[in-house]
Write a protein that holds these residues in place. Structure first.
Motif, PDB file in Angstrom:
ATOM      1  N   LEU A 184     -21.718  10.652  72.011  1.00  0.00           N
ATOM      2  CA  LEU A 184     -22.122  12.055  72.097  1.00  0.00           C
ATOM      3  C   LEU A 184     -23.641  12.173  72.214  1.00  0.00           C
ATOM      4  O   LEU A 184     -24.379  11.389  71.624  1.00  0.00           O
ATOM      5  CB  LEU A 184     -21.650  12.815  70.851  1.00  0.00           C
ATOM      6  CG  LEU A 184     -20.141  12.914  70.622  1.00  0.00           C
ATOM      7  CD1 LEU A 184     -19.854  13.707  69.354  1.00  0.00           C
ATOM      8  CD2 LEU A 184     -19.442  13.557  71.809  1.00  0.00           C
ATOM      9  N   PRO A 185     -24.115  13.169  72.973  1.00  0.00           N
ATOM     10  CA  PRO A 185     -25.560  13.350  73.155  1.00  0.00           C
ATOM     11  C   PRO A 185     -26.220  14.020  71.950  1.00  0.00           C
ATOM     12  O   PRO A 185     -26.921  15.033  72.072  1.00  0.00           O
ATOM     13  CB  PRO A 185     -25.634  14.237  74.402  1.00  0.00           C
ATOM     14  CG  PRO A 185     -24.394  15.059  74.336  1.00  0.00           C
ATOM     15  CD  PRO A 185     -23.339  14.139  73.778  1.00  0.00           C
ATOM     16  N   LEU A 186     -25.975  13.462  70.764  1.00  0.00           N
ATOM     17  CA  LEU A 186     -26.522  13.994  69.527  1.00  0.00           C
ATOM     18  C   LEU A 186     -27.065  12.846  68.693  1.00  0.00           C
ATOM     19  O   LEU A 186     -26.507  11.744  68.708  1.00  0.00           O
ATOM     20  CB  LEU A 186     -25.440  14.714  68.699  1.00  0.00           C
ATOM     21  CG  LEU A 186     -24.773  15.961  69.263  1.00  0.00           C
ATOM     22  CD1 LEU A 186     -23.621  16.374  68.360  1.00  0.00           C
ATOM     23  CD2 LEU A 186     -25.773  17.094  69.414  1.00  0.00           C
ATOM     24  N   SER A 187     -28.107  13.114  67.930  1.00  0.00           N
ATOM     25  CA  SER A 187     -28.575  12.155  66.935  1.00  0.00           C
ATOM     26  C   SER A 187     -27.708  12.342  65.703  1.00  0.00           C
ATOM     27  O   SER A 187     -27.792  13.365  65.017  1.00  0.00           O
ATOM     28  CB  SER A 187     -30.046  12.419  66.607  1.00  0.00           C
ATOM     29  OG  SER A 187     -30.476  11.544  65.577  1.00  0.00           O
ATOM     30  N   GLN A 188     -26.843  11.352  65.412  1.00  0.00           N
ATOM     31  CA  GLN A 188     -25.825  11.503  64.385  1.00  0.00           C
ATOM     32  C   GLN A 188     -26.212  10.783  63.087  1.00  0.00           C
ATOM     33  O   GLN A 188     -26.747   9.682  63.112  1.00  0.00           O
ATOM     34  CB  GLN A 188     -24.493  10.953  64.886  1.00  0.00           C
ATOM     35  CG  GLN A 188     -23.990  11.611  66.153  1.00  0.00           C
ATOM     36  CD  GLN A 188     -22.754  10.928  66.697  1.00  0.00           C
ATOM     37  OE1 GLN A 188     -21.908  10.452  65.949  1.00  0.00           O
ATOM     38  NE2 GLN A 188     -22.651  10.856  68.010  1.00  0.00           N
ATOM     39  N   VAL A 189     -25.894  11.428  61.975  1.00  0.00           N
ATOM     40  CA  VAL A 189     -26.084  10.851  60.646  1.00  0.00           C
ATOM     41  C   VAL A 189     -24.719  10.754  59.994  1.00  0.00           C
ATOM     42  O   VAL A 189     -23.967  11.728  59.958  1.00  0.00           O
ATOM     43  CB  VAL A 189     -27.014  11.730  59.781  1.00  0.00           C
ATOM     44  CG1 VAL A 189     -27.140  11.142  58.378  1.00  0.00           C
ATOM     45  CG2 VAL A 189     -28.375  11.873  60.440  1.00  0.00           C
TER      46      VAL A 189
END
Length: 238
Positions: A184-189
């Motif tokens: 996904l085009p997200l910075s994930q935590v």
């Protein structure tokens, strides 16, 4: 002063009840995939006794409206309606995806949350939320305009609108579909909230109560997202 709200949720493997009175929470929660019908009413009795009130003393009854397990969502809304009818209480339906966003904030102060529940059939229930300054959550729609949807994880990549910042994961979908969701085009935590909890539903229901967004018990309705399911019939039963 907050409204006196009883909340319950059986939409996933987790079964939970919460009572909010004067901003104080009385809670019960247990992972009980097949025992929701046995567990939920005793939990309701326990929190009412702990707080020293009856259903008739309350202002409203909130419930996890889904998405989630079809059976679990039906159980939750059915029991909630029965209680609300008996005590003549209005009802407030809360998204289980939004409730997980609230839980992630409660536990980790995360203000940007991506919630994904394993919907089986190679799909997830998806919601992306950003916390507002007043404590409410704003749902961010994917590019086809849906704020909450059921979708194959591999297709979500093509529809997701890129958003800035770090987004904390919530829900069982992240474990079930690690590979496609990693793209996904997200910075994930990574997060550790797997299921919705009634205490977070109670908190979100306060906002809806203040806005007048309650309904009579007979008007309460679930949110399945997946409206049509194709069942493969056994030979000889077509």
């Amino acid at each position: 002063m907050s409204a006196k709200i009883l909340a319950l949720d059986t939409s996933t493997e987790n079964c939970s009840v919460a009572l909010m009175i004067n901003d104080q929470l009385y809670t019960r929660s247990e992972i009980a995939p097949r025992d929701h019908t046995k567990k939920i009413l005793p939990m309701v009795d326990e929190v009412l006794k702990e707080a020293g009130v009856s259903l008739h003393d309350l202002d409203a009854l909130a419930f996890g409206r889904g998405p989630g397990s079809f059976t679990g969502v039906r159980i939750g809304i059915g029991i909630a309606q029965g209680l609300a009818f008996g005590a003549e209480l209005p009802m407030i339906g809360i998204s289980t995806l939004a409730a997980m966003a609230q839980a992630t904030y409660r536990q980790h102060q995360s203000e940007k949350v991506v919630a994904a529940i394993d919907a089986r059939m190679s799909e997830i229930y998806w919601g992306q939320y950003q916390r507002q300054t007043d404590g409410q959550w704003s749902a961010i729609a994917i590019d086809d305009g849906q704020a909450e949807c059921v979708i194959p994880p591999s297709e979500l990549v093509a529809h997701l609108v890129k958003a800035q910042g770090d987004w904390t994961q919530a829900g069982t979908g992240w474990q079930a579909y690690q590979e496609p969701l990693a793209d996904l085009p997200l910075s994930q935590v990574q997060g550790d909230v797997l299921y919705p909890e009634a205490q977070d539903i109670a908190v979100l229901a306060q906002f809806e109560w203040r806005k007048g967004n309650s309904v009579e018990a007979e008007q309460a309705s679930p949110t399945y997202l997946r409206d049509k399911v194709t069942w493969k019939k056994l030979p000889g039963r077509e």
